[in-house]
Design an enzyme around this catalytic site. Sequence first.
Site, PDB file in Angstrom:
ATOM      1  N   PRO A  77       0.829  -1.218   0.000  1.00 36.20           N
ATOM      2  CA  PRO A  77       0.000   0.000   0.000  1.00 36.20           C
ATOM      3  C   PRO A  77       0.859   1.262   0.000  1.00 36.20           C
ATOM      4  CG  PRO A  77      -0.075  -1.085   2.149  1.00 36.20           C
ATOM      5  CD  PRO A  77       0.691  -1.985   1.241  1.00 36.20           C
ATOM      6  N   GLU A 110       1.664  -8.117   8.625  1.00 41.60           N
ATOM      7  CA  GLU A 110       2.004  -6.684   8.711  1.00 41.60           C
ATOM      8  C   GLU A 110       2.926  -6.263   7.567  1.00 41.60           C
ATOM      9  OE1 GLU A 110       0.517  -4.516  10.623  1.00 41.60           O
ATOM     10  OE2 GLU A 110      -0.632  -6.246  11.281  1.00 41.60           O
ATOM     11  N   ARG A 146      -3.256  -7.545 -20.808  1.00 37.70           N
ATOM     12  CA  ARG A 146      -4.135  -7.036 -21.866  1.00 37.70           C
ATOM     13  C   ARG A 146      -3.384  -6.195 -22.895  1.00 37.70           C
ATOM     14  NH1 ARG A 146      -9.449  -6.934 -21.215  1.00 37.70           N
ATOM     15  NH2 ARG A 146      -9.672  -4.948 -22.282  1.00 37.70           N
ATOM     16  N   ASP A 152     -10.196   1.200 -25.118  1.00 38.40           N
ATOM     17  CA  ASP A 152     -10.469   1.056 -23.689  1.00 38.40           C
ATOM     18  C   ASP A 152     -10.282   2.385 -22.976  1.00 38.40           C
ATOM     19  OD1 ASP A 152     -11.155  -1.580 -23.492  1.00 38.40           O
ATOM     20  OD2 ASP A 152      -9.137  -2.293 -23.014  1.00 38.40           O
TER      21      ASP A 152
HETATM   22  N1  SAM Z   1       1.293  -2.946   7.594  1.00 40.78           N
HETATM   23  C1  SAM Z   1       1.321  -2.601   6.217  1.00 40.78           C
HETATM   24  C2  SAM Z   1       1.240  -1.097   6.051  1.00 40.78           C
HETATM   25  O1  SAM Z   1       0.571  -0.464   6.857  1.00 40.78           O
HETATM   26  O2  SAM Z   1       1.820  -0.548   5.101  1.00 40.78           O
HETATM   27  C3  SAM Z   1       0.172  -3.242   5.482  1.00 40.78           C
HETATM   28  C4  SAM Z   1       0.321  -4.723   5.337  1.00 40.78           C
HETATM   29  S1  SAM Z   1      -1.006  -5.462   4.454  1.00 40.78           S
HETATM   30  C5  SAM Z   1      -2.103  -5.923   5.754  1.00 40.78           C
HETATM   31  C6  SAM Z   1      -0.360  -6.997   3.934  1.00 40.78           C
HETATM   32  C7  SAM Z   1       0.113  -7.051   2.498  1.00 40.78           C
HETATM   33  O3  SAM Z   1      -0.968  -6.794   1.622  1.00 40.78           O
HETATM   34  C8  SAM Z   1       1.175  -6.060   2.097  1.00 40.78           C
HETATM   35  O4  SAM Z   1       2.463  -6.491   2.458  1.00 40.78           O
HETATM   36  C9  SAM Z   1       0.990  -5.960   0.598  1.00 40.78           C
HETATM   37  O5  SAM Z   1       1.692  -6.990  -0.082  1.00 40.78           O
HETATM   38  C10 SAM Z   1      -0.510  -6.198   0.432  1.00 40.78           C
HETATM   39  N2  SAM Z   1      -1.271  -4.965   0.221  1.00 40.78           N
HETATM   40  C11 SAM Z   1      -2.103  -4.370   1.097  1.00 40.78           C
HETATM   41  N3  SAM Z   1      -2.665  -3.277   0.583  1.00 40.78           N
HETATM   42  C12 SAM Z   1      -2.190  -3.160  -0.674  1.00 40.78           C
HETATM   43  C13 SAM Z   1      -2.397  -2.213  -1.706  1.00 40.78           C
HETATM   44  N4  SAM Z   1      -3.199  -1.157  -1.561  1.00 40.78           N
HETATM   45  N5  SAM Z   1      -1.744  -2.395  -2.880  1.00 40.78           N
HETATM   46  C14 SAM Z   1      -0.909  -3.453  -3.049  1.00 40.78           C
HETATM   47  N6  SAM Z   1      -0.678  -4.384  -2.088  1.00 40.78           N
HETATM   48  C15 SAM Z   1      -1.311  -4.246  -0.916  1.00 40.78           C
END
Ligand code: SAM
Length: 241
Positions: A88, A115, A153, A168
């Site tokens: 994220p 996490e 795609r 698209d």
């Molecule tokens: N503790 C982290 C933080 O606050 O940045 C979030 C961890 S999340 C619960 C677990 C995993 O989900 C991440 O390591 C990532 O690989 C994936 N993930 C969560 N949100 C994402 C997003 N918006 N885009 C891409 N991957 C995401």
Amino acid sequence: MRFDVLTIFPELFCPHLRDGILGRAVKNGILHVKIINIRDFARGTHKTTDDRPFGGGNGMVMKPGPIYRALQSVDRANGSSLVVLLSPQGKAFDQSVAWELATLDQIILICGRYEGVDERIRLICVDSELSIGDYVLSGGELGAMVVMDAVSRLVPGVLGGERSNIEDSFQDGLLEYPQYTRPRVFQGKSVPPVLLSGDHEKIRLWRRKESLKRTLEKRPDLLKNASLDREDKEILAKLRK
Ligand code: SAM
């Protein structure tokens, strides 16, 4: 194009890669996808892939060792390859990033859980972090599927003769025009007559106008960077009035 996906939940990818456009491209050998179970690279009797965070706090963190070894097991394509961590905190994934990635020979996607992933993986192994939106998912698998789908795609041959991606949404910076199919009247709503006229130039103009109108109504921010010619600018000026 080749994708290697590192995950602790490999089975999540099965339906996505079996059916639809991606499934067909895999069967036809246009896409090569390898799903790698990070757990296969964990050590010890319990094959643990996560551990408590140093410094305390909630939740668990993905251990670096299994991910590092899983990455080392990946066959690197001769051409260009990129290691992407789904996060994220990453750069926002959009159509222009999808175009950039579609020029590569191989994309290696690391799916985090809990996490997240031990920071040293990001520091040592990752070329790029990508986020699919400003929200937190439970794992990177959905993100990896989004990236694989949108990028695939754009790979020549993946859409086959079925349709092209030229019109698209986002391809030229605009949203796509509305689409209609049979029946001609549904719940009292008719298909716009121009689409039944057989006049290709009128249809082209109508679609362009609708595309500009939708973008103006729903995503005016896109117009700043859209590639607009004189005709587009005239249509937009009228729409704005
Ligand atoms: N503790 C982290 C933080 O606050 O940045 C979030 C961890 S999340 C619960 C677990 C995993 O989900 C991440 O390591 C990532 O690989 C994936 N993930 C969560 N949100 C994402 C997003 N918006 N885009 C891409 N991957 C995401």
